[in-house]
Design an enzyme around this catalytic site. Structure first.
Site, PDB file in Angstrom:
ATOM      1  CB  CYS A   1      -0.977  -0.067   1.300  1.00  0.00           C
ATOM      2  SG  CYS A   1      -2.163   1.541   1.098  1.00  0.00           S
TER       3      CYS A   1
ATOM      4  CD  GLU B   1      -1.465  -1.633  -6.005  1.00  0.00           C
ATOM      5  OE1 GLU B   1      -0.496  -1.228  -6.589  1.00  0.00           O
ATOM      6  OE2 GLU B   1      -1.356  -1.824  -4.657  1.00  0.00           O
TER       7      GLU B   1
END
Length: 222
Positions: free
Chosen positions: A2, A104
């Site tokens: 992340c 992402e």
């Protein structure tokens, strides 16, 4: 992993969701939060959930500079109970990193396109994390933290093999409780979040640059 997320919800919503005590505090927000920035985390102190500001990137106690935290923005769920870098924090200094969604990047024809992931119900959530208090050579104390990642769920697997641990609300109390040290109780929390509770869509490449920080980052491309 992340490496970018966002938080835009009002403090009042965060207060209700996480059962915070106390009045309005400084709450770092942003539509393009990158490593090294200040983030909003929830910790439990004396039985009370509190929101505090933390530097994203866990800094080792013996580090000379804050920037050394850039190598520890994430911690793998599979190794945090044993890895020396995270073992003590996992036992005693767990936190929730507050977010409305995360980004992402997927490979499309050799180009990486950003996608935005958030809860279908539109509510903010707590990513499981660890925190540590680092003291600079000048004696300044700084709270630093890392986001725990786990295997990607089926929705995210085509894009990346990892995802942040989104903590179920009914596990907030257990995860934050500093008196709980039993890894057999804690590790089961660190699993992929159900696909059917998340939504993902493509967003503008403007999010690629951390300096671009606006609500446009989370708008779905038509």
């Amino acid at each position: 992993m992340c490496g970018r997320f966002e938080l835009h919800s009002a403090f009042e919503i965060i207060t209700r969701l996480f059962g915070l005590s106390g009045g309005v505090v400084t709450m770092p927000t942003g539509y393009n939060i990158a490593p090294g920035k200040n983030i909003s985390i929830i910790v439990n102190q004396g039985g009370t959930n509190m929101l505090t500001t933390s530097h994203w990137g866990l800094v080792p106690p013996l580090a000379r500079e804050l920037k050394e935290g850039y190598t520890m923005i994430n911690a793998r769920a599979e190794t945090i109970a044993e890895k020396p870098s995270f073992r003590q924090a996992f036992s005693r200094h767990r936190c929730l990193i507050v977010a409305d969604g995360f980004y992402e990047w997927k490979n499309m024809g050799g180009k990486k396109k950003p996608v935005y992931v958030h809860l279908k119900n539109g509510m903010p959530f707590g990513m499981a994390g660890l925190y540590s208090l680092w003291t600079s050579p000048e004696g300044k104390q700084v709270c630093t933290s890392t986001i725990i990642t786990t295997d990607a769920n089926d929705m995210l697997k085509p894009i990346h093999d990892r995802m942040p641990v989104i903590t179920p609300p009914d596990k907030y109390g257990l995860w934050l409780d500093p008196s709980v040290h039993d890894k057999e109780k804690l590790l089961p929390i660190l699993k992929p979040y159900p696909d059917n509770e998340l939504e993902m869509y493509e967003v503008s490449t403007k999010v690629n640059a951390p300096k671009n920080d606006s609500a446009e980052n989370i708008q779905q491309l038509k």
